[in-house]
Design a protein around this motif. Structure first.
Motif, PDB file in Angstrom:
ATOM      1  N   GLY A  70      47.434  46.025 -33.579  1.00  0.00           N
ATOM      2  CA  GLY A  70      46.114  46.279 -33.008  1.00  0.00           C
ATOM      3  C   GLY A  70      45.117  45.167 -33.286  1.00  0.00           C
ATOM      4  N   TRP A  71      45.180  44.605 -34.501  1.00  0.00           N
ATOM      5  CA  TRP A  71      44.315  43.473 -34.866  1.00  0.00           C
ATOM      6  C   TRP A  71      44.681  42.260 -34.015  1.00  0.00           C
ATOM      7  CZ3 TRP A  71      41.604  42.063 -39.840  1.00  0.00           C
ATOM      8  CH2 TRP A  71      41.378  40.699 -39.961  1.00  0.00           C
ATOM      9  N   ASP A  72      45.977  41.916 -33.977  1.00  0.00           N
ATOM     10  CA  ASP A  72      46.434  40.745 -33.224  1.00  0.00           C
ATOM     11  C   ASP A  72      45.996  40.836 -31.760  1.00  0.00           C
ATOM     12  OD1 ASP A  72      47.640  38.306 -33.745  1.00  0.00           O
ATOM     13  OD2 ASP A  72      49.681  39.080 -33.735  1.00  0.00           O
ATOM     14  N   ASP A  73      46.247  41.996 -31.141  1.00  0.00           N
ATOM     15  CA  ASP A  73      45.888  42.177 -29.734  1.00  0.00           C
ATOM     16  C   ASP A  73      44.373  42.137 -29.539  1.00  0.00           C
ATOM     17  OD1 ASP A  73      48.606  42.463 -29.283  1.00  0.00           O
ATOM     18  OD2 ASP A  73      48.486  44.590 -28.763  1.00  0.00           O
ATOM     19  N   GLY A  74      43.626  42.789 -30.441  1.00  0.00           N
ATOM     20  CA  GLY A  74      42.171  42.841 -30.307  1.00  0.00           C
ATOM     21  C   GLY A  74      41.505  41.497 -30.480  1.00  0.00           C
ATOM     22  N   VAL A  75      41.857  40.781 -31.529  1.00  0.00           N
ATOM     23  CA  VAL A  75      41.232  39.473 -31.781  1.00  0.00           C
ATOM     24  C   VAL A  75      41.613  38.481 -30.677  1.00  0.00           C
ATOM     25  CG1 VAL A  75      41.037  37.531 -33.396  1.00  0.00           C
ATOM     26  CG2 VAL A  75      40.981  39.878 -34.255  1.00  0.00           C
ATOM     27  N   ALA A  76      42.773  38.659 -30.061  1.00  0.00           N
ATOM     28  CA  ALA A  76      43.180  37.774 -28.958  1.00  0.00           C
ATOM     29  C   ALA A  76      42.234  37.872 -27.760  1.00  0.00           C
ATOM     30  CB  ALA A  76      44.614  38.088 -28.523  1.00  0.00           C
ATOM     31  N   THR A  77      41.410  38.932 -27.696  1.00  0.00           N
ATOM     32  CA  THR A  77      40.446  39.081 -26.605  1.00  0.00           C
ATOM     33  C   THR A  77      39.064  38.570 -26.981  1.00  0.00           C
ATOM     34  OG1 THR A  77      39.618  41.293 -27.223  1.00  0.00           O
ATOM     35  CG2 THR A  77      41.650  41.198 -25.895  1.00  0.00           C
ATOM     36  N   MET A  78      38.905  38.099 -28.224  1.00  0.00           N
ATOM     37  CA  MET A  78      37.583  37.715 -28.719  1.00  0.00           C
ATOM     38  C   MET A  78      37.342  36.207 -28.600  1.00  0.00           C
ATOM     39  SD  MET A  78      37.437  40.202 -32.089  1.00  0.00           S
ATOM     40  CE  MET A  78      35.770  39.691 -32.574  1.00  0.00           C
ATOM     41  N   LYS A  79      36.088  35.854 -28.338  1.00  0.00           N
ATOM     42  CA  LYS A  79      35.683  34.456 -28.237  1.00  0.00           C
ATOM     43  C   LYS A  79      35.087  33.981 -29.557  1.00  0.00           C
ATOM     44  CE  LYS A  79      34.605  35.088 -23.397  1.00  0.00           C
ATOM     45  NZ  LYS A  79      33.532  35.211 -22.399  1.00  0.00           N
ATOM     46  N   LEU A  80      35.016  32.680 -29.730  1.00  0.00           N
ATOM     47  CA  LEU A  80      34.407  32.083 -30.914  1.00  0.00           C
ATOM     48  C   LEU A  80      32.993  32.623 -31.085  1.00  0.00           C
ATOM     49  CD1 LEU A  80      34.647  30.025 -33.224  1.00  0.00           C
ATOM     50  CD2 LEU A  80      33.707  28.327 -31.659  1.00  0.00           C
ATOM     51  N   GLY A  81      32.675  33.093 -32.285  1.00  0.00           N
ATOM     52  CA  GLY A  81      31.348  33.621 -32.575  1.00  0.00           C
ATOM     53  C   GLY A  81      31.168  35.087 -32.230  1.00  0.00           C
ATOM     54  N   GLU A  82      32.130  35.668 -31.531  1.00  0.00           N
ATOM     55  CA  GLU A  82      32.026  37.083 -31.167  1.00  0.00           C
ATOM     56  C   GLU A  82      32.236  37.964 -32.381  1.00  0.00           C
ATOM     57  OE1 GLU A  82      34.565  40.230 -28.462  1.00  0.00           O
ATOM     58  OE2 GLU A  82      34.202  38.243 -27.611  1.00  0.00           O
ATOM     59  N   LYS A  83      31.462  39.041 -32.431  1.00  0.00           N
ATOM     60  CA  LYS A  83      31.651  40.066 -33.449  1.00  0.00           C
ATOM     61  C   LYS A  83      31.919  41.368 -32.713  1.00  0.00           C
ATOM     62  CE  LYS A  83      29.685  42.151 -37.573  1.00  0.00           C
ATOM     63  NZ  LYS A  83      28.559  42.129 -38.534  1.00  0.00           N
ATOM     64  N   ALA A  84      32.963  42.065 -33.132  1.00  0.00           N
ATOM     65  CA  ALA A  84      33.341  43.299 -32.447  1.00  0.00           C
ATOM     66  C   ALA A  84      33.852  44.330 -33.439  1.00  0.00           C
ATOM     67  CB  ALA A  84      34.413  43.017 -31.397  1.00  0.00           C
ATOM     68  N   ARG A  85      33.765  45.576 -33.015  1.00  0.00           N
ATOM     69  CA  ARG A  85      34.351  46.683 -33.771  1.00  0.00           C
ATOM     70  C   ARG A  85      35.628  47.085 -33.036  1.00  0.00           C
ATOM     71  NH1 ARG A  85      30.189  50.044 -33.908  1.00  0.00           N
ATOM     72  NH2 ARG A  85      29.508  49.157 -35.881  1.00  0.00           N
ATOM     73  N   LEU A  86      36.758  46.940 -33.725  1.00  0.00           N
ATOM     74  CA  LEU A  86      38.055  47.322 -33.174  1.00  0.00           C
ATOM     75  C   LEU A  86      38.505  48.618 -33.828  1.00  0.00           C
ATOM     76  CD1 LEU A  86      39.969  43.904 -33.357  1.00  0.00           C
ATOM     77  CD2 LEU A  86      38.648  44.821 -31.433  1.00  0.00           C
ATOM     78  N   THR A  87      38.800  49.613 -33.010  1.00  0.00           N
ATOM     79  CA  THR A  87      39.366  50.859 -33.509  1.00  0.00           C
ATOM     80  C   THR A  87      40.841  50.835 -33.156  1.00  0.00           C
ATOM     81  OG1 THR A  87      37.267  51.988 -33.211  1.00  0.00           O
ATOM     82  CG2 THR A  87      39.224  53.379 -33.438  1.00  0.00           C
TER      83      THR A  87
END
Length: 120
Positions: A70-87
């Motif tokens: 879930g972490w690998d897949d979620g962070v793969a959608t994030m851009k540099l500087g992005e902050k997100a909450r992944l459940t």
């Protein structure tokens, strides 16, 4: 079933991590059921495993299985500087057995707050 759901807390810019790129993040890990703080790379208290010696960003190779699915897949959608909450559902976290070393019970859904600090 999706491997994660994402709520963007701060927009980033640029490209997303590609397979085998080194990604450096700051992260907080919580148990989803009661938001118990488990691990933080930058907060000195309030977690079972806190950054008591100062910020310690976490780096890993993207998309090669070095972190939970879930972490690998979620962070793969994030851009540099992005902050997100992944459940992340337990099936894509630490599974039926949990992670005894981190005191994560089996079948625990997780919440990560992650900020992408670098992509190399």
């Amino acid at each position: 079933m999706a491997t994660f759901t994402k709520e963007i807390l701060k927009e980033g810019s640029g490209a997303t991590p590609q397979t085998n790129q080194q990604v450096t993040v700051s992260a907080d890990l919580y148990l989803a059921k009661d938001m118990t703080g488990i691990w933080s790379t930058h907060k000195p208290s309030g977690f079972l495993f806190s950054a008591t010696g100062g910020p310690e960003p976490f780096s890993y190779a993207s998309g090669v299985g070095g972190v939970i699915k879930g972490w690998d897949d979620g962070v793969a959608t994030m851009k540099l500087g992005e902050k997100a909450r992944l459940t992340i559902p337990w099936q894509y976290a630490y599974g039926a057995n949990g992670h005894p070393g981190f005191k994560i019970p089996g079948k625990s859904d997780l919440v990560f707050e992650i900020e992408v600090l670098a992509i190399n």
